[in-house]
Design an enzyme around this catalytic site. Structure first.
Site, PDB file in Angstrom:
ATOM      1  N   TYR A 167     -43.392  78.444  26.822  1.00  0.00           N
ATOM      2  CA  TYR A 167     -43.052  78.460  25.398  1.00  0.00           C
ATOM      3  C   TYR A 167     -42.950  77.028  24.893  1.00  0.00           C
ATOM      4  O   TYR A 167     -42.752  76.081  25.655  1.00  0.00           O
ATOM      5  CB  TYR A 167     -41.759  79.244  25.119  1.00  0.00           C
ATOM      6  CG  TYR A 167     -40.487  78.575  25.551  1.00  0.00           C
ATOM      7  CD1 TYR A 167     -39.767  77.777  24.665  1.00  0.00           C
ATOM      8  CD2 TYR A 167     -39.991  78.741  26.837  1.00  0.00           C
ATOM      9  CE1 TYR A 167     -38.590  77.167  25.059  1.00  0.00           C
ATOM     10  CE2 TYR A 167     -38.811  78.130  27.225  1.00  0.00           C
ATOM     11  CZ  TYR A 167     -38.125  77.337  26.337  1.00  0.00           C
ATOM     12  OH  TYR A 167     -36.953  76.726  26.726  1.00  0.00           O
ATOM     13  N   CYS A 168     -43.132  76.892  23.590  1.00  0.00           N
ATOM     14  CA  CYS A 168     -42.928  75.627  22.896  1.00  0.00           C
ATOM     15  C   CYS A 168     -42.198  75.967  21.603  1.00  0.00           C
ATOM     16  O   CYS A 168     -41.539  77.008  21.532  1.00  0.00           O
ATOM     17  CB  CYS A 168     -44.255  74.902  22.651  1.00  0.00           C
ATOM     18  SG  CYS A 168     -45.410  75.814  21.608  1.00  0.00           S
ATOM     19  N   GLN A 169     -42.322  75.164  20.586  1.00  0.00           N
ATOM     20  CA  GLN A 169     -41.599  75.449  19.354  1.00  0.00           C
ATOM     21  C   GLN A 169     -42.196  76.642  18.607  1.00  0.00           C
ATOM     22  O   GLN A 169     -41.484  77.519  18.162  1.00  0.00           O
ATOM     23  CB  GLN A 169     -41.574  74.202  18.446  1.00  0.00           C
ATOM     24  CG  GLN A 169     -40.597  74.298  17.304  1.00  0.00           C
ATOM     25  CD  GLN A 169     -39.140  74.404  17.752  1.00  0.00           C
ATOM     26  OE1 GLN A 169     -38.764  73.946  18.825  1.00  0.00           O
ATOM     27  NE2 GLN A 169     -38.314  75.010  16.936  1.00  0.00           N
TER      28      GLN A 169
ATOM     29  N   PHE B  56     -40.109  79.142  20.554  1.00  0.00           N
ATOM     30  CA  PHE B  56     -38.659  79.028  20.605  1.00  0.00           C
ATOM     31  C   PHE B  56     -38.010  79.288  19.250  1.00  0.00           C
ATOM     32  O   PHE B  56     -36.903  79.820  19.177  1.00  0.00           O
ATOM     33  CB  PHE B  56     -38.265  77.635  21.123  1.00  0.00           C
ATOM     34  CG  PHE B  56     -36.792  77.450  21.325  1.00  0.00           C
ATOM     35  CD1 PHE B  56     -36.139  78.095  22.361  1.00  0.00           C
ATOM     36  CD2 PHE B  56     -36.053  76.639  20.481  1.00  0.00           C
ATOM     37  CE1 PHE B  56     -34.768  77.929  22.561  1.00  0.00           C
ATOM     38  CE2 PHE B  56     -34.688  76.466  20.670  1.00  0.00           C
ATOM     39  CZ  PHE B  56     -34.047  77.116  21.715  1.00  0.00           C
TER      40      PHE B  56
END
Length: 124
Positions: free
Chosen positions: A84-86, A113
């Protein structure tokens, strides 16, 4: 004018092909699906350390996309990888790198996220 048209069409075809190929190996999971499996997987946050410190999913390791190629040895090919990232764009790029380097069970958190409502940890 004709050259510009050809270039635009080529870029669209390239992007579409890359997207469709990625969909063959990258599973995009809802938060509920993600929660069901991330504890049995390698949970990797590909955001930068300052973003990770402000808040991350409990149990995640921080391997920023900018460092992933140098830190590939930290990722096991024989275990599922949950990324995951932003918002999702960096984790898609990370998935491509991991796939090219032998990982075959790769999943991504849909929405990243910023859409996560589960438990998080922050650095104090």
């Amino acid at each position: 004018m004709e050259i510009i048209f050809i270039l635009v069409v080529a870029i669209i075809v390239y992007s579409l092909t890359k997207y469709l190929l990625q969909r063959r190996f990258l599973k995009i999971l809802t938060e509920e699906e993600f929660k069901q499996g991330y504890r049995k997987a390698q949970l990797i946050d590909v955001r930068e350390p300052n973003e990770f410190d402000r808040g991350h999913i409990l149990g995640a390791r921080n391997i920023p996309l900018s460092q992933l190629k140098q830190r590939l040895i930290e990722v096991r090919e024989d275990k599922p990888v949950y990324l995951y990232c932003q918002s999702g764009s960096r984790s898609r790029r990370a998935a491509n790198i991991l796939y090219k380097n032998g990982c075959r069970d790769i999943s991504q958190l849909k929405g990243g996220f910023k859409k996560w409502t589960g438990k998080i940890k922050t650095k104090k």
